[in-house]
Design an enzyme around this catalytic site. Sequence first.
Site, PDB file in Angstrom:
ATOM      1  N   THR A 196     -14.672  92.441   1.313  1.00 37.04           N
ATOM      2  CA  THR A 196     -13.605  93.392   1.015  1.00 37.04           C
ATOM      3  C   THR A 196     -14.037  94.801   1.419  1.00 37.04           C
ATOM      4  O   THR A 196     -15.227  95.113   1.484  1.00 37.04           O
ATOM      5  CB  THR A 196     -13.263  93.379  -0.478  1.00 37.04           C
ATOM      6  OG1 THR A 196     -14.426  93.746  -1.241  1.00 37.04           O
ATOM      7  CG2 THR A 196     -12.781  92.011  -0.924  1.00 37.04           C
ATOM      8  N   GLY A 197     -13.060  95.641   1.709  1.00 37.12           N
ATOM      9  CA  GLY A 197     -13.340  97.051   1.944  1.00 37.12           C
ATOM     10  C   GLY A 197     -13.938  97.375   3.292  1.00 37.12           C
ATOM     11  O   GLY A 197     -14.782  98.272   3.393  1.00 37.12           O
TER      12      GLY A 197
ATOM     13  N   GLY B 214     -19.434  98.146   4.944  1.00 35.16           N
ATOM     14  CA  GLY B 214     -18.764  96.858   5.042  1.00 35.16           C
ATOM     15  C   GLY B 214     -18.723  96.328   6.454  1.00 35.16           C
ATOM     16  O   GLY B 214     -18.934  95.130   6.693  1.00 35.16           O
TER      17      GLY B 214
ATOM     18  N   SER C  22     -23.232 101.675  -7.329  1.00 33.74           N
ATOM     19  CA  SER C  22     -23.723 103.041  -7.199  1.00 33.74           C
ATOM     20  C   SER C  22     -24.058 103.578  -8.578  1.00 33.74           C
ATOM     21  O   SER C  22     -23.451 103.167  -9.576  1.00 33.74           O
ATOM     22  CB  SER C  22     -22.662 103.930  -6.544  1.00 33.74           C
ATOM     23  OG  SER C  22     -23.063 105.291  -6.565  1.00 33.74           O
TER      24      SER C  22
ATOM     25  N   TYR D 150     -15.574 107.085 -10.537  1.00 32.97           N
ATOM     26  CA  TYR D 150     -16.254 106.189  -9.591  1.00 32.97           C
ATOM     27  C   TYR D 150     -17.510 105.605 -10.226  1.00 32.97           C
ATOM     28  O   TYR D 150     -17.699 104.384 -10.265  1.00 32.97           O
ATOM     29  CB  TYR D 150     -16.601 106.968  -8.326  1.00 32.97           C
ATOM     30  CG  TYR D 150     -17.446 106.205  -7.332  1.00 32.97           C
ATOM     31  CD1 TYR D 150     -16.890 105.210  -6.533  1.00 32.97           C
ATOM     32  CD2 TYR D 150     -18.795 106.492  -7.172  1.00 32.97           C
ATOM     33  CE1 TYR D 150     -17.666 104.521  -5.611  1.00 32.97           C
ATOM     34  CE2 TYR D 150     -19.579 105.812  -6.257  1.00 32.97           C
ATOM     35  CZ  TYR D 150     -19.013 104.829  -5.479  1.00 32.97           C
ATOM     36  OH  TYR D 150     -19.787 104.139  -4.568  1.00 32.97           O
TER      37      TYR D 150
END
Length: 236
Positions: A10-11, A19, A139, A148
């Site tokens: 994904t991404g 990615g 992260s 995030y």
Amino acid sequence: MVSEPVALITGVGRRVGIGAAIAERLRADGWTVVTTRWSDYDRRMPWGADETTFGMEADLADPGTPARLFDQVSAEYGVVRALVLAHCESVDSGVLDTTVESFDRHFAVNARASWLLIREFARRYPGPPGVGRIVALTSDDVVHNLPYGASKGALDRIVLAAARELGHLGITANAVNPGPVDTGWMDEPLRAELQARTPLGRLGLPRDCAGLVSFLCGPDGGWLTGQLLLSNGGFT
């Protein structure tokens, strides 16, 4: 259907992104690679959408997307044996200026969608034991990046839960923290600062992370599960 093992990543919205590097590496390893992207997200970001990339458009803020995505991939390519979660919502904001809408969207994309994708993968995984792989990019950047970082923290716990709960299926689940990777979003002062904080004297490159993901998805990675791996050149 294809004869090679299928990996869903994904991404993968930008050719310079992590990615895309993972997709290139897994293809070289002999995987059939299927990718997703969400161009609307890239258009909102300073770099804009990369119209040279190809992949299924997938709005992971929609809780119905993971099941539909697996339906389509399974019908066109066959059983997914590796799931690599490289997608994210990432809009800088801190404790004082994050909006409720932004906070909720980060958790919808980075945490809820990851859980739902992992769930679909496990529900449909037929075996054999020891071959299934889940790798998520995470992260620890949270200061002035609250929604995030907080949602990535939730992702870590989802992956750790998957490692324990899906072990009986022979599925491994790990999270990889690549640290600051130079994919074109840094200005020169930030690039210099981050490089100075990295003991190996350079910034991470997408291929650095791709090499670790390749190992985790391959046969030699089958004894690693439930790990949060730092692939960041010693960045502190």
